[in-house]
Enzyme design. Structure first.
Site: not given
Ligand code: G16
Length: 542
Positions: A112-113, A17, A363, A280-281, A278, A375, A276
């Site tokens: 990320s998180h 993703t 979400e 962005d959340r 990085d 984001k 989070d």
């Molecule tokens: C990433 C993507 C987001 C996505 C999220 C959750 O976020 O940038 O667009 O909504 O993963 O994805 P999944 O449901 O496939 O785990 P981040 O903050 O992890 O980069």
């Protein structure tokens, strides 16, 4: 001097993703990171002399890969790399720099998180010239390159010290080490009325921000404490650590439980937020209330015009498919466009570039606007603060009046983590097989009106993404969505998204778990979750 190193392909470098995410020891295999970086450069179609932004969230292994990426950029013909001091750049700050400095792209090192440390997670993401995550046709091209790679190019000498600001050279390439916060903070000052927010805080409004030992610490301290006058200590866990202090930098009910506890207490601050790994959340809270990300998107869309950067109104809103339809109701009432995309910020890029939408959200705790192509956690916090400074009402009062005007969309996401991959695929496959016969079926008081496997045709470039999640819609508009996460690094994570619309104000005070009870039971019945995964409860409910 350029050295060409022979290598062999790995067969598991397909970006998910959001980039390539694996455990640190997996990334530490010989040439694993270098193979992926060379594949990015090979897919990027470089003509020489381009600018590349490089930064990461400061997690374990960040520095090593940044130094490798700088040496490889020099050997692949880049003219300049812009690196955050100490290797730090939040994802939205990197997106801003790519746009501001006319870079051809950026490499962002983050998972990320997900947790960090020697046995934690690591990730590499490539963003393109608009500042946004590479779209699928580019991530596919990168993946193709990883399958046949036989060599990578690297500059033999050591790069300049990235802990010192300034410019130096590596071969013909300039290495520019910048303050990671300055450009981002300047952008925020353009979008928001810092004077009004300062007045709000000076009037006794209290706030708490949890940076979760991750990258937003220095950004939040500079903006919230230094520029907006919040007292020192407003930013908690504000020093980025390689292992995030042993925690899990995910601003949700489980991992931000301490701050949520504070916000539910008698002497809670007026406003609470967290970000989070990085940056962005975001998680938004008021005294006695946690705002769900889907609701936050709807409130921001309805009130953005109160901030100077959006005073002319917004062109439209986009949300990922599993995000609740709360924002749709705002868009309908205001007569602006609403777009439903697959999960992944990369799907918003074309809509933002084409000016079809101004605000996007998911979400998964992500909201952002056309100011960058990612984001942006602190952006959401500042837009909320700007709205609060204008309206001078509590977060709870703002939510209640929003629901009274547009109706309330009760919403929960249930995550079943690290389940057996085959069981997860079996569950999704079985749902898929039953789609055609689903319409008209009754479950308690619920009748299925339509069921499909979500696919999306990009209205700008016509590209098509299929297999993006099973949607079951009931008459009255309630929905259950099933999807497998594309960001996990172990087993499979099943996400079940559940929502119900309630127009009646007298029922808006219900507990979401209660309001969604029948749908939650139905989600298990239709998905056969218990039977197929052996799990009776989700690991996380957000
Ligand atoms: C990433 C993507 C987001 C996505 C999220 C959750 O976020 O940038 O667009 O909504 O993963 O994805 P999944 O449901 O496939 O785990 P981040 O903050 O992890 O980069």
């Amino acid at each position: 001097m350029i050295e060409t190193i022979a290598t062999t392909p790995y067969d598991d470098q397909k970006p998910g993703t959001s980039g390539l995410r694996k455990k640190v020891p997996h990334f530490q295999q010989p040439n694993y990171a270098a193979n992926f970086i060379q594949s990015i450069f090979d897919a990027a179609g470089l003509s020489g002399g381009e600018t590349l932004v490089i930064g990461g969230d400061g997690r374990f292994y960040n520095r090593e890969v940044i130094l490798t990426a700088i040496r490889m950029a020099a050997a692949n013909g880049y003219g300049r790399v812009i690196v955050g001091q100490g290797g730090l750049l939040s994802t939205p700050a990197a997106s801003n720099l790519i746009r501001k400095r006319g870079a051809s792209g950026g490499i962002i090192l983050s998972a990320s998180h997900n947790p960090g440390g020697p046995n934690g997670d690591f990730g590499i993401k490539y963003n393109i010239a608009n500042g946004g995550p590479a779209p699928e046709k580019i991530t596919e091209a990168i993946f193709e390159k990883t399958k046949t790679i036989s060599r990578y190019r690297i500059w033999t000498e050591t790069p300049p010290d990235i802990s010192r600001l300034g410019e130096a050279k590596l071969g013909d390439m300039v290495v520019e080490v910048i303050d990671p916060v300055a450009d981002y903070a300047a952008l925020m000052e353009q979008l928001f009325d810092f004077g009004k927010i300062r007045d709000l805080i000076a009037s006794g409004f209290t706030l708490a921000f949890d940076a979760m030992h991750a990258v937003t610490g220095p950004y939040a301290r500079e903006i919230l404490e230094n520029r907006l006058g919040a007292p020192q200590g407003t930013v908690r866990n504000g020093v980025p650590k390689e292992d995030f202090g042993g925690g899990h930098p995910d601003p949700n009910a489980v991992h931000a439980a301490e701050l949520i506890g504070t916000m539910m207490g008698d002497d809670a601050p007026d406003f609470g937020a967290a970000s989070d790994g990085d940056g962005d959340r975001n998680l938004i809270m008021g005294r006695g209330i946690v705002v769900s990300p889907s609701d936050s998107l709807a409130v921001l869309a309805a009130n953005a015009h109160l901030a100077p950067g959006y005073a002319g109104g917004i062109a439209g809103v986009a949300r990922s498919m599993p995000t609740s339809q709360a924002a749709d109701r705002v868009a309908e009432a205001r007569g602006i466009g609403i777009y439903e995309t697959p999960t992944g910020w990369k799907f918003f890029g074309n809509l933002l570039d084409a000016g079809k939408v101004t605000i996007c959200g998911e979400e998964s705790a992500g909201t952002g606007s056309n100011h960058v192509r990612e984001k942006d956690g602190l952006w959401a916090v500042l837009l909320w603060l700007n709205i609060l400074a204008e309206r001078r009402e509590s977060v709870k009062a703002i939510m209640e009046s929003h629901w009274a005007e547009f109706g309330r969309t009760f919403y929960q996401r249930h995550d079943y983590e690290e389940i057996d991959k085959r069981a997860a695929d079996g569950l999704m496959g079985s749902l898929h097989d039953r789609l055609a016969s689903m319409a008209g079926q009754r479950f308690g008081t619920l009748v299925v009106s339509e069921a499909d496997d979500f696919s999306y045709k990009d209205p700008v470039d016509g590209s098509v993404a299929t297999g993006q999640g099973i949607r079951i819609v009931f008459s009255g508009g309630s929905r259950i969505v099933y999807r497998l996460s594309g960001t996990g690094t172990k087993g499979a994570t099943l996400r079940v998204y559940i929502e119900r619309y309630e127009k009646d104000v007298s029922r808006h005070g219900q507990d979401p778990a209660e309001a969604l009870k029948e749908l939650i039971e139905t989600a298990d019945a239709i998905g056969e979750i218990r039977k197929r995964t052996g799990r009776s409860e989700p690991d996380v409910v957000t």
